[in-house]
Design an enzyme around this catalytic site. Structure first.
Site, mmCIF file in Angstrom:
data_model
loop_
_atom_site.group_PDB
_atom_site.id
_atom_site.type_symbol
_atom_site.label_atom_id
_atom_site.label_comp_id
_atom_site.label_asym_id
_atom_site.label_seq_id
_atom_site.Cartn_x
_atom_site.Cartn_y
_atom_site.Cartn_z
ATOM 1 N N TYR A 152 0.839 -1.206 0.000
ATOM 2 C CA TYR A 152 0.000 0.000 0.000
ATOM 3 C C TYR A 152 0.874 1.256 0.000
ATOM 4 C CZ TYR A 152 -3.471 3.416 1.604
ATOM 5 O OH TYR A 152 -4.289 4.526 1.729
ATOM 6 N N ALA B 257 3.993 1.528 -0.900
ATOM 7 C CA ALA B 257 4.759 1.605 -2.149
ATOM 8 C C ALA B 257 3.888 2.091 -3.297
ATOM 9 C CB ALA B 257 5.350 0.235 -2.473
#
Length: 255
Positions: free
Chosen positions: A148, A150
């Protein structure tokens, strides 16, 4: 509607998307809104808002929906994101989610905004705006869901590149990072844990009529900043990201 100003909101069936729609309409920035989401609508029935349930990753579905959308829009708000519940595969170690879960989260938070924007950028009026909903997870370690964090970081990086690409047309591209907003996903955890997280990790006190009040961010708080970024008051802002987190990202890594 002749001369109307239209906006499209992806992920518009959620609390933040719904709040953005309400704010854009009440502030007079737009006259009509198309909300696109794969979920069943659970929000209001304002006649100025049209809700279209669609799989944003489906090529044929999106082509059919594209035909229903206005030829010219002044705003595109990408509020689609989050995490699928339940996830597409069991997660035993949050630091190392299965590849299927990683791919699903990154597509939802980065792939879908790109795909929709790629299909609709030619309909955005010169001088229009794009605003992507990111997260404070993009700017710090987010070990409970590294995919999430990233994906949101990638969304912001792409947004900056897009701001350069669209600058000659006067189209501004910005992002908003919500902090801790009560949501469906938090509801699946617990209200008690959410309140503890807000108390411990949001440093900025909120005061109203001399009394301290809740420090959590609301969908309305996010919507007001989105409306600002899409208004003429922010006419020289592009490629920017604003944190709406009560200073949580300043204090320490929340996760």
């Amino acid at each position: 509607m002749t001369g109307s100003r239209s906006a499209i909101i992806t992920g518009g069936f959620g609390q933040i998307g719904d709040a953005i729609a309400t704010e854009l309409l009440e502030s007079g920035l737009v006259d009509q809104i198309w909300c696109l989401d794969s979920r069943v609508p659970d929000v209001g029935t304002d006649p100025r808002v049209r809700y279209i349930q669609v799989d944003l990753s489906g090529e044929q579905e999106m082509e059919q929906v594209r035909a229903q959308l206005p030829d010219r829009i002044c705003m595109l708000i990408n509020a689609v994101g989050g995490e699928r519940r339940p996830s597409v595969a069991a997660v035993q170690d949050k630091s190392w989610p299965p590849s299927a879960v990683w791919d699903d989260i990154t597509v939802l938070n980065m792939g879908l905004p790109y795909r929709v924007t790629e299909r609709l950028h030619d309909r955005i009026e010169d001088g229009g705006t794009i605003c992507n909903i990111s997260s404070i997870a993009a700017g710090m370690p987010w070990v409970v869901s590294p995919a999430y964090g990233a994906a949101k970081a990638a969304l912001e990086h792409w947004g900056k590149s897009l701001a350069v690409v669209l600058a000659p047309r006067g189209i501004r591209v910005n992002a908003v990072r919500p902090g801790f907003v009560w949501s469906r996903q938090w509801a699946e955890v617990s209200r008690q844990e959410f309140d503890e997280v807000v108390r411990d990790r949001v440093p900025l006190a909120q005061v109203s009529t001399g009394e301290r009040v809740s420090k959590e961010q609301t969908p309305g708080d996010i919507a007001k900043v989105v409306a600002f970024l899409c208004s003429s008051a922010a006419k020289h802002l592009t490629g920017q990201t604003l944190d709406v987190d009560g200073g949580a990202a300043l204090a320490r890594a929340p996760r």
